[in-house]
Design a protein around this motif. Structure first.
Motif, PDB file in Angstrom:
ATOM      1  N   ALA A  16       0.931  -1.082   0.138  1.00 52.92           N
ATOM      2  CA  ALA A  16       0.013   0.171  -0.802  1.00 52.92           C
ATOM      3  C   ALA A  16       0.557   0.918  -0.259  1.00 52.92           C
ATOM      4  CB  ALA A  16      -1.147  -0.401   1.204  1.00 52.92           C
ATOM      5  N   LYS A  17       0.967   1.594  -1.154  1.00 52.48           N
ATOM      6  CA  LYS A  17       1.791   2.903  -1.102  1.00 52.48           C
ATOM      7  C   LYS A  17       0.822   4.421  -1.185  1.00 52.48           C
ATOM      8  CE  LYS A  17       4.870   1.183  -4.031  1.00 52.48           C
ATOM      9  NZ  LYS A  17       5.389   0.891  -5.277  1.00 52.48           N
ATOM     10  N   GLY A  18      -0.473   4.726  -0.846  1.00 50.69           N
ATOM     11  CA  GLY A  18      -2.072   5.485  -0.881  1.00 50.69           C
ATOM     12  C   GLY A  18      -2.516   5.433  -2.750  1.00 50.69           C
ATOM     13  N   ILE A  19      -3.868   6.435  -2.210  1.00 48.45           N
ATOM     14  CA  ILE A  19      -4.169   6.066  -4.007  1.00 48.45           C
ATOM     15  C   ILE A  19      -3.650   7.251  -4.903  1.00 48.45           C
ATOM     16  CG2 ILE A  19      -6.289   6.723  -4.821  1.00 48.45           C
ATOM     17  CD1 ILE A  19      -7.892   5.620  -2.184  1.00 48.45           C
ATOM     18  N   ASP A  20      -3.039   7.137  -6.221  1.00 47.65           N
ATOM     19  CA  ASP A  20      -2.644   8.162  -6.680  1.00 47.65           C
ATOM     20  C   ASP A  20      -3.779   8.804  -7.365  1.00 47.65           C
ATOM     21  OD1 ASP A  20      -1.465   8.389  -9.795  1.00 47.65           O
ATOM     22  OD2 ASP A  20       0.198   8.521  -8.539  1.00 47.65           O
ATOM     23  N   THR A  21      -4.606   9.787  -7.764  1.00 45.09           N
ATOM     24  CA  THR A  21      -5.694  10.175  -8.519  1.00 45.09           C
ATOM     25  C   THR A  21      -5.613   9.969  -9.828  1.00 45.09           C
ATOM     26  OG1 THR A  21      -4.901  12.585  -8.095  1.00 45.09           O
ATOM     27  CG2 THR A  21      -6.116  11.372  -6.687  1.00 45.09           C
ATOM     28  N   GLY A  22      -4.339   9.802 -10.323  1.00 48.07           N
ATOM     29  CA  GLY A  22      -4.208   9.946 -11.700  1.00 48.07           C
ATOM     30  C   GLY A  22      -3.755   8.449 -12.429  1.00 48.07           C
ATOM     31  N   ASP A  23      -3.533   7.293 -11.220  1.00 46.18           N
ATOM     32  CA  ASP A  23      -3.887   5.477 -11.821  1.00 46.18           C
ATOM     33  C   ASP A  23      -5.038   5.307 -11.471  1.00 46.18           C
ATOM     34  OD1 ASP A  23      -1.064   5.653 -12.324  1.00 46.18           O
ATOM     35  OD2 ASP A  23       0.043   4.651 -10.156  1.00 46.18           O
ATOM     36  N   THR A  24      -5.477   6.416 -10.535  1.00 48.25           N
ATOM     37  CA  THR A  24      -7.443   5.274 -10.271  1.00 48.25           C
ATOM     38  C   THR A  24      -8.668   6.772 -10.871  1.00 48.25           C
ATOM     39  OG1 THR A  24      -6.718   6.050  -7.782  1.00 48.25           O
ATOM     40  CG2 THR A  24      -9.400   6.221  -8.774  1.00 48.25           C
ATOM     41  N   ALA A  25      -8.089   7.681 -11.791  1.00 50.09           N
ATOM     42  CA  ALA A  25      -8.557   7.741 -12.781  1.00 50.09           C
ATOM     43  C   ALA A  25      -8.411   6.511 -13.900  1.00 50.09           C
ATOM     44  CB  ALA A  25      -8.214   9.317 -13.020  1.00 50.09           C
ATOM     45  N   TRP A  26      -7.201   6.141 -14.061  1.00 51.44           N
ATOM     46  CA  TRP A  26      -7.185   6.133 -15.143  1.00 51.44           C
ATOM     47  C   TRP A  26      -8.154   4.518 -15.314  1.00 51.44           C
ATOM     48  CZ3 TRP A  26      -6.694   4.371 -20.456  1.00 51.44           C
ATOM     49  CH2 TRP A  26      -6.843   2.556 -20.513  1.00 51.44           C
ATOM     50  N   LEU A  27      -7.904   3.558 -14.085  1.00 50.07           N
ATOM     51  CA  LEU A  27      -8.386   2.346 -14.017  1.00 50.07           C
ATOM     52  C   LEU A  27      -9.877   2.133 -13.843  1.00 50.07           C
ATOM     53  CD1 LEU A  27      -7.340  -0.541 -13.418  1.00 50.07           C
ATOM     54  CD2 LEU A  27      -7.642  -0.005 -10.818  1.00 50.07           C
ATOM     55  N   LEU A  28     -10.596   4.049 -13.486  1.00 50.02           N
ATOM     56  CA  LEU A  28     -11.972   3.926 -13.567  1.00 50.02           C
ATOM     57  C   LEU A  28     -11.963   3.580 -15.357  1.00 50.02           C
ATOM     58  CD1 LEU A  28     -12.025   6.981 -11.434  1.00 50.02           C
ATOM     59  CD2 LEU A  28     -13.881   3.973 -10.421  1.00 50.02           C
ATOM     60  N   ALA A  29     -11.346   4.780 -15.770  1.00 49.90           N
ATOM     61  CA  ALA A  29     -12.071   4.314 -16.738  1.00 49.90           C
ATOM     62  C   ALA A  29     -11.535   3.368 -18.102  1.00 49.90           C
ATOM     63  CB  ALA A  29     -11.118   5.539 -17.957  1.00 49.90           C
ATOM     64  N   PHE A 232      -8.707  -2.701 -21.015  1.00 49.68           N
ATOM     65  CA  PHE A 232      -8.371  -5.167 -21.388  1.00 49.68           C
ATOM     66  C   PHE A 232      -6.633  -4.602 -20.828  1.00 49.68           C
ATOM     67  CE2 PHE A 232      -8.074  -9.324 -21.826  1.00 49.68           C
ATOM     68  CZ  PHE A 232      -9.247  -9.665 -21.036  1.00 49.68           C
ATOM     69  N   ASN A 233      -5.974  -4.531 -21.876  1.00 48.85           N
ATOM     70  CA  ASN A 233      -4.660  -4.094 -22.458  1.00 48.85           C
ATOM     71  C   ASN A 233      -4.143  -3.202 -20.894  1.00 48.85           C
ATOM     72  OD1 ASN A 233      -5.317  -6.578 -23.599  1.00 48.85           O
ATOM     73  ND2 ASN A 233      -3.921  -6.172 -25.070  1.00 48.85           N
ATOM     74  N   ALA A 234      -3.533  -2.273 -21.726  1.00 53.68           N
ATOM     75  CA  ALA A 234      -3.244  -1.462 -20.924  1.00 53.68           C
ATOM     76  C   ALA A 234      -3.944  -1.012 -19.195  1.00 53.68           C
ATOM     77  CB  ALA A 234      -3.595   0.215 -21.674  1.00 53.68           C
ATOM     78  N   GLY A 235      -4.925  -1.118 -19.399  1.00 45.13           N
ATOM     79  CA  GLY A 235      -5.534  -1.272 -17.523  1.00 45.13           C
ATOM     80  C   GLY A 235      -4.805  -2.319 -17.191  1.00 45.13           C
ATOM     81  N   SER A 236      -4.590  -2.987 -17.413  1.00 45.16           N
ATOM     82  CA  SER A 236      -3.962  -4.194 -16.792  1.00 45.16           C
ATOM     83  C   SER A 236      -2.049  -3.398 -15.668  1.00 45.16           C
ATOM     84  CB  SER A 236      -3.280  -5.242 -17.492  1.00 45.16           C
ATOM     85  OG  SER A 236      -5.063  -6.291 -17.599  1.00 45.16           O
ATOM     86  N   ALA A 237      -1.940  -2.628 -16.063  1.00 46.75           N
ATOM     87  CA  ALA A 237      -0.518  -1.696 -16.267  1.00 46.75           C
ATOM     88  C   ALA A 237      -1.418  -1.148 -14.555  1.00 46.75           C
ATOM     89  CB  ALA A 237      -0.339  -0.568 -16.721  1.00 46.75           C
ATOM     90  N   LEU A 238      -2.823  -1.159 -14.173  1.00 44.13           N
ATOM     91  CA  LEU A 238      -2.379  -0.774 -13.045  1.00 44.13           C
ATOM     92  C   LEU A 238      -2.531   0.710 -12.379  1.00 44.13           C
ATOM     93  CD1 LEU A 238      -2.406  -3.894 -11.015  1.00 44.13           C
ATOM     94  CD2 LEU A 238      -4.869  -2.929 -12.203  1.00 44.13           C
ATOM     95  N   GLY A 239      -2.061   1.481 -14.196  1.00 44.60           N
ATOM     96  CA  GLY A 239      -1.633   2.740 -13.272  1.00 44.60           C
ATOM     97  C   GLY A 239      -1.662   3.594 -14.437  1.00 44.60           C
ATOM     98  N   ALA A 240      -0.972   4.804 -14.562  1.00 43.03           N
ATOM     99  CA  ALA A 240      -1.475   5.899 -15.463  1.00 43.03           C
ATOM    100  C   ALA A 240       0.201   6.374 -15.956  1.00 43.03           C
ATOM    101  CB  ALA A 240      -2.265   7.105 -15.443  1.00 43.03           C
ATOM    102  N   ASN A 241       0.928   5.111 -16.966  1.00 42.42           N
ATOM    103  CA  ASN A 241       2.291   4.658 -17.034  1.00 42.42           C
ATOM    104  C   ASN A 241       3.254   4.703 -18.282  1.00 42.42           C
ATOM    105  OD1 ASN A 241       1.606   1.672 -16.749  1.00 42.42           O
ATOM    106  ND2 ASN A 241       1.761   2.909 -14.295  1.00 42.42           N
ATOM    107  N   GLY A 242       3.949   4.624 -18.362  1.00 44.77           N
ATOM    108  CA  GLY A 242       4.704   4.308 -19.228  1.00 44.77           C
ATOM    109  C   GLY A 242       4.430   3.026 -19.967  1.00 44.77           C
ATOM    110  N   VAL A 243       4.556   1.798 -19.461  1.00 43.55           N
ATOM    111  CA  VAL A 243       3.642   0.304 -19.308  1.00 43.55           C
ATOM    112  C   VAL A 243       2.444   0.532 -19.859  1.00 43.55           C
ATOM    113  CG1 VAL A 243       3.447  -1.910 -17.907  1.00 43.55           C
ATOM    114  CG2 VAL A 243       5.562  -0.191 -17.284  1.00 43.55           C
ATOM    115  N   ALA A 244       2.279   1.043 -19.180  1.00 48.88           N
ATOM    116  CA  ALA A 244       0.926   1.712 -19.752  1.00 48.88           C
ATOM    117  C   ALA A 244       0.465   2.282 -21.521  1.00 48.88           C
ATOM    118  CB  ALA A 244      -0.664   2.354 -19.063  1.00 48.88           C
TER     119      ALA A 244
END
Length: 447
Positions: A16-29, A232-244
């Motif tokens: 647990a690192k705390g909620i990141d709003t960017g990652d959360t917004a991307w995973l919601l979408a 489906f795929n990019a969301g599996s990075a679980l974050g708004a990042n370079g992997v996604a």
């Protein structure tokens, strides 16, 4: 034991690192995108069947949303993603009924409730995918029983093996699967094959023309699937990042080469590139890149998509030679495409994407390839055998195959008392008034 970093982001609960709003917004979408895939699948499948069973096909997908959601929230999530309870096979029951998971619970950098919902959308579409294998001939009531039982006995355990904390495929075997080649594609394809054998072929299989009734609907459904696949795929990075971002591009590339590969085969073999081929080829490429999108380079994604488009275009005809009636090519596209994408991780995996393991072409030797093959065989065999057993049991208790008269007339009219088109049942051996249950007041008003 192989340490997995980027290539298996769902393998274990992150600290647990705390909620990141960017990652959360991307995973919601992304969650919304993946949920949209099931209505997209309904249109894709609905356009591929004949006019007399369009609504039944749509219903089999839509009802899966409701059934799987209830099962997942009741027990599926904790069994799949709870701490390991038995040798890497299944999770514990600590979160039965989502107990102990509130708005403040965090999974990595996103709310645990959001992570659970994202995973729920995967379970939903996997169950819905199987319906294409038994289109036109399955009892709707039997399907209502099959879906929740199958989700608990097949999808949930395999998901724990691949992504759950302590799951044996990721933790002990070290096989890679970024977004669902094993729990989604291979599981649905092998299960579809099992149900094909339980129910037997459709009336007129290999004798009557069973062409798609609405190709624009098929193309629309394929477009929605492709759109949702980015979640489906990019969301599996679980974050708004370079992997996604890398996964997003790999997904697009593989869908394109899958489409082109299928059309190339059609042109060379049949002399005509078709719209159905274009839609099917794109889906085949997307299926194959699903497990490998987080493990391969862009070049690897292009090759994997092309391989899937070419091989799956031939695989869909195997049912005529082997005499299993996979109505809408779940086996030929999802099982075969899933195997291609999962196995080729062992060939094309690159350290820059996986954070460690490499494929055969990048100096990794045969080790990763062997691990991928073991995972494919284990998951495929388990899904086939359990689904066959569940299907046989339901068939004995309730009857899984629709009555011959209902199948001949069409399941829309005989099961749902509706038709998709004003004259949709004409030409199928029964007048509109035949075998029609009592209509609702709304239908009478419209008439």
């Amino acid at each position: 034991m192989t340490t997995v970093t980027l290539a298996a982001p769902l393998a274990a609960p992150l600290a647990a690192k705390g909620i990141d709003t960017g990652d959360t917004a991307w995973l919601l979408a992304a969650t919304a995108l993946v949920l949209l895939m099931t209505p997209g699948l309904a249109l894709f499948y609905g356009g591929m069947v004949r006019t007399k069973s369009v609504l039944n096909m749509l219903m089999m997908s839509f009802v899966s949303i409701a059934l799987v959601t209830v099962v997942w929230l009741a027990a599926g999530y904790t069994l799949a993603f709870g701490d390991d309870a038995f040798g890497g096979v299944i999770g514990n029951l600590d979160h039965l009924g989502m107990a102990g998971i509130g708005p403040d619970s965090v999974q990595g950098t996103v709310p645990t409730l959001l992570f659970a919902t994202f995973q729920l959308t995967f379970a939903i579409i996997t169950a819905a995918l199987i319906s294409g294998a038994v289109a036109d001939r399955a009892k709707f009531g039997a399907w209502l029983v099959f879906v929740p039982v199958w989700a608990l006995l097949v999808y949930v355990p395999v998901t724990h093996w691949v992504w759950g904390p302590g799951g044996w495929i990721v933790s002990d075997l070290g096989a890679l699967d970024f977004a669902g080649g094993l729990p989604v594609e291979i599981t649905s394809g092998a299960s579809g094959l099992a149900l094909c054998l339980v129910l037997g072929p459709r009336l007129g299989f290999k004798k009557d023309a069973m062409r798609p009734h609405n190709l624009p609907m098929v193309m629309l459904g394929a477009g929605l699937l492709w759109f949702g696949w980015f979640g489906f795929n990019a969301g599996s990075a679980l974050g708004a990042n370079g992997v996604a971002a890398a996964v997003f591009l790999n997904t697009l590339a593989a869908g394109c080469t899958g489409l082109l590969g299928w059309l190339f085969v059609e042109q060379r073999r049949d002399g005509h590139p078709t719209t159905l081929g274009a839609a099917s080829g794109a889906v085949a490429g997307l299926v194959a890149i699903t497990p490998s999108c987080g493990s391969v380079s862009l070049l690897g994604a292009l090759v994997i998509g092309l391989a899937a488009g070419v091989v799956c275009s031939y695989a869909v005809s195997w049912k005529f030679k082997l005499n299993y009636d996979d109505s809408l090519d779940v086996v030929g596209v999802h099982l075969v495409g899933g195997i291609i994408g999962t196995v080729l991780i062992g060939v094309f995996a690159v350290e820059s994407m996986t954070g460690g393991p490499e494929g055969l072409l990048h100096g990794g030797g045969f080790g990763q390839l062997g691990r991928q093959l073991v995972a494919v065989v284990a998951v495929g065999a388990y899904a086939f055998l359990v689904t066959y057993g569940v299907g046989k049991l339901i068939d004995r208790l309730l009857g899984f195959r629709a009555d011959e008269e209902h199948e001949h007339t069409g399941l829309d009219l005989t099961v749902h008392a509706e038709t998709a088109y004003d004259h949709g049942v004409l030409g199928h051996g029964a007048p509109v008034t035949a075998s029609v249950p009592s209509t609702s007041s709304t239908q009478k008003a419209k008439a």
